[in-house]
Enzyme design. Structure first.
Site, mmCIF file in Angstrom:
data_model
loop_
_atom_site.group_PDB
_atom_site.id
_atom_site.type_symbol
_atom_site.label_atom_id
_atom_site.label_comp_id
_atom_site.label_asym_id
_atom_site.label_seq_id
_atom_site.Cartn_x
_atom_site.Cartn_y
_atom_site.Cartn_z
ATOM 1 N N THR A 38 0.884 -1.159 0.000
ATOM 2 C CA THR A 38 0.000 0.000 0.000
ATOM 3 C C THR A 38 0.921 1.207 0.000
ATOM 4 O OG1 THR A 38 -1.446 -1.231 1.513
ATOM 5 C CG2 THR A 38 -1.893 1.099 1.285
ATOM 6 N N ARG A 47 -12.860 -8.638 -3.344
ATOM 7 C CA ARG A 47 -12.445 -8.257 -1.990
ATOM 8 C C ARG A 47 -11.922 -6.818 -1.965
ATOM 9 N NH1 ARG A 47 -7.199 -6.526 0.295
ATOM 10 N NH2 ARG A 47 -7.151 -7.165 2.478
ATOM 11 N N VAL A 48 -12.298 -6.092 -0.941
ATOM 12 C CA VAL A 48 -11.795 -4.736 -0.701
ATOM 13 C C VAL A 48 -11.187 -4.719 0.695
ATOM 14 C CG1 VAL A 48 -12.396 -2.301 -0.432
ATOM 15 C CG2 VAL A 48 -13.502 -3.669 -2.207
ATOM 16 N N THR A 64 -0.986 0.362 6.652
ATOM 17 C CA THR A 64 -0.562 -0.616 5.661
ATOM 18 C C THR A 64 -0.398 -1.953 6.360
ATOM 19 O OG1 THR A 64 1.213 -1.321 4.174
ATOM 20 C CG2 THR A 64 1.842 0.172 5.966
ATOM 21 N N GLY A 65 -1.067 -2.956 5.854
ATOM 22 C CA GLY A 65 -0.965 -4.253 6.515
ATOM 23 C C GLY A 65 -2.118 -5.143 6.127
#
Length: 334
Positions: A179, A207-208, A229-230
């Protein structure tokens, strides 16, 4: 406000499986791209532009670079397509815009901003978001623009793992990372946050993740701005970005402690991992992460861009020069 605030810009390029043996040429390119994102974004702040301009500018640079899982370098879904997500939020007004599942938008962060500024909505998805992009004059590209050989091979490897009985743990974890994000503080003392992503390799069913979800991967208010981010599912379940900001603005917790408690305690306790960047109105920076590394960068009063990748690269923000100590802070991300 009686005096101008010293502007600050912080960015990330993803956390996760960051190997020391990264190709030196690639590492140099990644550091150069992050430096350019910091310089271009900070130029907006130095010119007196609002934080939202710095965020959009910095993220556009990273979206245009194929070394990051956003825009040009986005990963492939199980079906061999690219589905891009992004969100942006203005902390001063609490206005926000987000897009998800777009296939032809060159810079999703710019479309997210257009949703915020030129529509009555917060989030648009898929074909509808692209129809809006066309109306707004946002640059659209052929889906082939997003194809890079490296990302395609990552999908092929993942598909082989899918066919096996025992998914490789490292690969399974690595799917969830990648990301780009930015948080900024402008001369008026206002904050903004933005995040953009290509999602996760081999994802299915539309998928989101958390990146375009306001409050989960992206959030800003008058006191705090966060981009995560992860492993997105865990950031959504904890509403991570919002919780960090609520700890700061309602409970009065120091930014670094608030960010570390959510990212390094709450999310791992549920089985997730990752990192975040956070910024408050005083210019304090937090960069907690619990993975092998996080691509991160910051630029502040000295006007010098700083970029770090590995765990042993010190973040000056976590060890303020004004209060030197030989003992690492217990709330440090290092």
């Amino acid at each position: 406000m009686s005096h101008a605030t010293t502007p600050v810009l912080v960015i990330h390029g993803g956390a996760g499986v960051v190997k020391r043996d990264m190709n030196p040429t690639k590492e140099k390119a990644v550091r150069a791209a992050m430096t350019k994102a910091l310089e271009d974004g900070y130029a907006q702040l130095k010119a007196g532009k609002p934080a939202i301009d710095a965020v959009a500018t910095a993220l556009s640079v990273l979206e245009d670079d194929s070394d990051f899982n956003a825009g040009k370098g986005s990963v492939f879904t199980h079906d061999g397509k690219n589905e891009l997500d992004a969100a942006i939020m203005d902390g001063d007004t609490l206005r926000a815009g987000a897009v998800a599942g777009v296939h032809r938008v060159k810079n999703p962060i710019l479309l997210a901003r257009a949703v915020m500024e030129h529509s009555p909505h917060v989030m648009l998805v898929g074909d509808g978001a692209e129809a809006f992009a066309k109306e707004q004059g946002i640059t659209l590209v052929d889906p082939s623009y997003f194809r890079t050989e490296e990302r395609w091979q990552q999908l092929q490897k993942a598909l082989k793992e899918d066919a096996g009985k025992q998914p490789h743990a490292d690969l399974e974890t690595a799917k969830h990372f990648g990301t780009v994000g930015a948080v900024a503080l402008d001369t008026e003392g206002h904050l903004a946050a933005g995040t953009s992503t290509g999602g996760m390799t081999d994802k299915r069913w539309g998928r989101v993740g958390d990146s375009p979800i306001i409050g989960a991967g992206t959030y800003a208010n008058a006191q705090c701005a966060v981009s995560g981010t992860g492993w997105g599912e865990f950031y959504m379940r904890t509403v991570a970005a919002h919780e960090i900001c609520m700890r700061v603005s309602l409970l009065g917790e120091p930014l670094q402690r608030a960010a570390a408690e959510v990212i390094n305690q709450e999310i791992p306790s549920m089985g997730g991992n990752g990192g975040a960047i956070a910024l408050d109105t005083h210019g304090n920076i937090a960069m907690p992460y619990n993975t092998e590394g996080m691509f991160r960068g910051w630029i502040g009063a000295d006007g010098v861009p700083h970029v770090a990748i590995y765990d042993d690269e010190t973040d000056p923000s976590n060890h303020p020069p004004a209060a030197p100590s030989s003992t690492p802070s217990p709330i440090s991300s290092e």
